[in-house]
Motif scaffolding. Structure first.
Motif, PDB file in Angstrom:
ATOM      1  N   ILE A 130      45.757  40.730  37.665  1.00  0.00           N
ATOM      2  CA  ILE A 130      45.356  39.116  37.973  1.00  0.00           C
ATOM      3  C   ILE A 130      43.699  40.094  39.076  1.00  0.00           C
ATOM      4  CG2 ILE A 130      44.464  37.506  39.239  1.00  0.00           C
ATOM      5  CD1 ILE A 130      47.292  36.360  38.735  1.00  0.00           C
TER       6      ILE A 130
ATOM      7  N   GLU B 247      39.894  40.345  38.700  1.00  0.00           N
ATOM      8  CA  GLU B 247      38.720  39.539  38.748  1.00  0.00           C
ATOM      9  C   GLU B 247      37.743  40.746  39.607  1.00  0.00           C
ATOM     10  OE1 GLU B 247      38.143  36.651  39.540  1.00  0.00           O
ATOM     11  OE2 GLU B 247      39.402  35.139  38.981  1.00  0.00           O
TER      12      GLU B 247
ATOM     13  N   VAL C 220      40.556  41.515  47.692  1.00  0.00           N
ATOM     14  CA  VAL C 220      40.811  39.797  46.650  1.00  0.00           C
ATOM     15  C   VAL C 220      42.892  39.852  46.418  1.00  0.00           C
ATOM     16  CG1 VAL C 220      41.140  39.751  43.882  1.00  0.00           C
ATOM     17  CG2 VAL C 220      38.844  40.370  45.399  1.00  0.00           C
TER      18      VAL C 220
ATOM     19  N   PHE D 132      44.503  36.049  47.633  1.00  0.00           N
ATOM     20  CA  PHE D 132      45.995  36.371  46.098  1.00  0.00           C
ATOM     21  C   PHE D 132      47.248  35.407  47.036  1.00  0.00           C
ATOM     22  CE2 PHE D 132      43.574  37.872  42.472  1.00  0.00           C
ATOM     23  CZ  PHE D 132      42.674  36.125  42.748  1.00  0.00           C
TER      24      PHE D 132
ATOM     25  N   LEU E 212      46.134  30.474  42.500  1.00  0.00           N
ATOM     26  CA  LEU E 212      45.392  31.211  43.263  1.00  0.00           C
ATOM     27  C   LEU E 212      44.331  30.642  42.196  1.00  0.00           C
ATOM     28  CD1 LEU E 212      48.176  34.148  41.389  1.00  0.00           C
ATOM     29  CD2 LEU E 212      47.435  33.204  44.268  1.00  0.00           C
TER      30      LEU E 212
ATOM     31  N   SER F  17      42.519  31.767  40.049  1.00  0.00           N
ATOM     32  CA  SER F  17      42.094  32.426  39.017  1.00  0.00           C
ATOM     33  C   SER F  17      41.626  32.234  37.785  1.00  0.00           C
ATOM     34  CB  SER F  17      43.138  33.589  38.520  1.00  0.00           C
ATOM     35  OG  SER F  17      41.692  34.695  38.771  1.00  0.00           O
ATOM     36  N   ASP F  18      40.128  32.305  38.115  1.00  0.00           N
ATOM     37  CA  ASP F  18      39.419  31.920  36.264  1.00  0.00           C
ATOM     38  C   ASP F  18      40.220  32.565  35.489  1.00  0.00           C
ATOM     39  OD1 ASP F  18      38.448  29.826  37.383  1.00  0.00           O
ATOM     40  OD2 ASP F  18      36.444  30.515  37.239  1.00  0.00           O
TER      41      ASP F  18
ATOM     42  N   THR G  88      42.815  33.940  34.367  1.00  0.00           N
ATOM     43  CA  THR G  88      44.213  33.224  34.441  1.00  0.00           C
ATOM     44  C   THR G  88      43.805  32.589  33.151  1.00  0.00           C
ATOM     45  OG1 THR G  88      44.636  31.693  35.901  1.00  0.00           O
ATOM     46  CG2 THR G  88      45.424  34.121  36.203  1.00  0.00           C
TER      47      THR G  88
ATOM     48  N   THR H 208      46.620  29.711  36.854  1.00  0.00           N
ATOM     49  CA  THR H 208      46.715  29.024  38.121  1.00  0.00           C
ATOM     50  C   THR H 208      45.562  28.842  38.666  1.00  0.00           C
ATOM     51  OG1 THR H 208      45.261  30.950  38.805  1.00  0.00           O
ATOM     52  CG2 THR H 208      47.645  32.031  38.301  1.00  0.00           C
ATOM     53  N   ARG H 209      44.712  27.900  37.785  1.00  0.00           N
ATOM     54  CA  ARG H 209      44.134  26.673  37.931  1.00  0.00           C
ATOM     55  C   ARG H 209      44.549  25.263  37.739  1.00  0.00           C
ATOM     56  NH1 ARG H 209      38.830  25.468  38.866  1.00  0.00           N
ATOM     57  NH2 ARG H 209      37.193  27.213  38.186  1.00  0.00           N
TER      58      ARG H 209
ATOM     59  N   THR I  96      30.735  40.340  45.257  1.00  0.00           N
ATOM     60  CA  THR I  96      31.528  39.533  45.329  1.00  0.00           C
ATOM     61  C   THR I  96      31.743  38.939  47.261  1.00  0.00           C
ATOM     62  OG1 THR I  96      33.315  40.375  44.194  1.00  0.00           O
ATOM     63  CG2 THR I  96      33.804  39.168  45.453  1.00  0.00           C
TER      64      THR I  96
END
Length: 163
Positions: free
Chosen positions: A45, A49, A59, A63, A73, A75-76, A78, A100-101, A141
């Motif tokens: 992941i 990311e 990052v 997490f 998490l 995380s898009d 995922t 994970t959203r 980021t």
């Protein structure tokens, strides 16, 4: 080599993994509370990311903090992975244990290959206490400790990619 079989490719990948997964690395992962399997999932992941090795430890820290606090998490990458393997449209509401959203904790398996640097970031995350990050339109980021800071980062730096 286009003549390699799947078994040959997997065997090569596993033998390479044996070289880089040292007892010291496993000890660091264990000290952080991760099994090797969990660390591989998280490293996959982190890999998807981040666009730079410099961001990977930050990052990974975000997490890890989210996992420890029982926060999704979020995380898009995922749900994008889940959509790709299931042939569905990518959406944060996609019902998949990989999303994970939608579900707390790690997905059941890795979502991609990863570089050793991502696994090392999981073993040695940054010494920060960020809870959020967003990739801005400029490729940088942006990190935040609070939701208000995160929302401000999105408003300031993400007009195209985050929509």
């Amino acid at each position: 080599d286009s003549t390699s079989t799947v078994k040959q490719v997997v065997d090569l990948a596993l033998s390479e993994l044996d070289v880089v997964i040292t007892p010291e690395l496993i000890a660091k992962l264990k000290a952080r509370g991760f099994t090797l399997h969990e660390a591989v999932i998280l490293a996959s992941i982190v890999e998807k990311e981040t666009s730079t090795v410099v961001d990977q430890p930050k990052v990974a820290q975000v997490f890890e903090k989210r996992l420890r606090e029982g926060i999704m998490l979020g995380s898009d990458v995922t749900f994008i992975y889940a959509a790709a393997v299931s042939g569905q449209t990518a959406s944060p509401s996609l019902d998949s244990p990989y999303n994970t959203r939608k579900y707390t904790g790690l997905p059941p398996g890795p979502i991609s290959n990863f570089m050793l640097s991502s696994l090392q970031a999981v073993a040695e995350p940054a010494d920060t206490d960020y809870l959020y990050f967003v990739a801005g339109d400029d490729g940088k980021t942006y990190y935040a400790k609070t939701l208000a800071e995160h929302d401000a980062n999105i408003a300031a730096h993400c007009h195209t990619l985050c929509q």
